[in-house]
Design a protein around this motif. Structure first.
Motif, PDB file in Angstrom:
ATOM      1  N   HIS A   1      12.590   1.835  -9.682  1.00 40.76           N
ATOM      2  CA  HIS A   1      11.378   2.281  -9.005  1.00 40.76           C
ATOM      3  C   HIS A   1      10.506   1.119  -8.544  1.00 40.76           C
ATOM      4  CE1 HIS A   1      11.478   6.611 -10.804  1.00 40.76           C
ATOM      5  NE2 HIS A   1      12.486   6.356 -10.025  1.00 40.76           N
ATOM      6  N   SER A   2      10.463   0.054  -9.301  1.00 42.85           N
ATOM      7  CA  SER A   2       9.641  -1.095  -8.897  1.00 42.85           C
ATOM      8  C   SER A   2      10.165  -1.698  -7.596  1.00 42.85           C
ATOM      9  CB  SER A   2       9.596  -2.142 -10.004  1.00 42.85           C
ATOM     10  OG  SER A   2      10.901  -2.607 -10.293  1.00 42.85           O
TER      11      SER A   2
ATOM     12  N   LEU B   1       9.338   0.736  -4.727  1.00 41.92           N
ATOM     13  CA  LEU B   1       7.930   0.675  -4.340  1.00 41.92           C
ATOM     14  C   LEU B   1       7.609  -0.598  -3.560  1.00 41.92           C
ATOM     15  CD1 LEU B   1       6.195   2.169  -7.473  1.00 41.92           C
ATOM     16  CD2 LEU B   1       6.273   3.147  -5.185  1.00 41.92           C
TER      17      LEU B   1
ATOM     18  N   LEU C   1       0.420   4.874  -1.471  1.00 35.24           N
ATOM     19  CA  LEU C   1       1.356   4.208  -2.383  1.00 35.24           C
ATOM     20  C   LEU C   1       1.191   4.721  -3.811  1.00 35.24           C
ATOM     21  CD1 LEU C   1       1.216   0.551  -1.066  1.00 35.24           C
ATOM     22  CD2 LEU C   1       3.149   2.138  -0.913  1.00 35.24           C
ATOM     23  N   ARG C   2      -0.047   4.961  -4.214  1.00 34.99           N
ATOM     24  CA  ARG C   2      -0.295   5.499  -5.560  1.00 34.99           C
ATOM     25  C   ARG C   2       0.303   6.896  -5.701  1.00 34.99           C
ATOM     26  NH1 ARG C   2      -4.010   8.634  -8.237  1.00 34.99           N
ATOM     27  NH2 ARG C   2      -4.304   8.083 -10.416  1.00 34.99           N
TER      28      ARG C   2
ATOM     29  N   LYS D   1       3.975   6.594  -6.148  1.00 37.14           N
ATOM     30  CA  LYS D   1       4.278   6.143  -7.512  1.00 37.14           C
ATOM     31  C   LYS D   1       4.169   7.300  -8.502  1.00 37.14           C
ATOM     32  CE  LYS D   1       2.975   2.575 -10.806  1.00 37.14           C
ATOM     33  NZ  LYS D   1       2.119   1.418 -11.072  1.00 37.14           N
TER      34      LYS D   1
ATOM     35  N   LYS E   1       7.144   9.358 -10.910  1.00 35.68           N
ATOM     36  CA  LYS E   1       7.031   9.546 -12.360  1.00 35.68           C
ATOM     37  C   LYS E   1       6.948  11.017 -12.768  1.00 35.68           C
ATOM     38  CE  LYS E   1       4.783   5.174 -13.383  1.00 35.68           C
ATOM     39  NZ  LYS E   1       3.640   4.544 -14.032  1.00 35.68           N
TER      40      LYS E   1
END
Length: 52
Positions: free
Chosen positions: A15-16, A19, A32-33, A36, A40
């Motif tokens: 995921h990192s 992103l 973007l938040r 993210k 999750k």
């Protein structure tokens, strides 16, 4: 023809890294938040009769 199970495909993507790649194209930090948080979020799958 290839028979592949794609249901777990996104479980294997870091995921990192994903992103970071998305952030190169999207500059809106609020969006973007949300992305993210979406990554999750738990998945609740149910059968046609409502069973998990």
């Amino acid at each position: 023809m290839v028979d592949a199970d794609r249901s777990k495909y996104f479980d294997t993507i870091a995921h990192s890294d994903l992103l970071k790649s998305v952030a190169r194209r999207i500059v809106d930090r609020h969006l973007l938040r949300l992305i993210k948080l979406w990554l999750k979020a738990p998945v609740d799958e149910r059968e046609g009769d409502g069973k998990r």
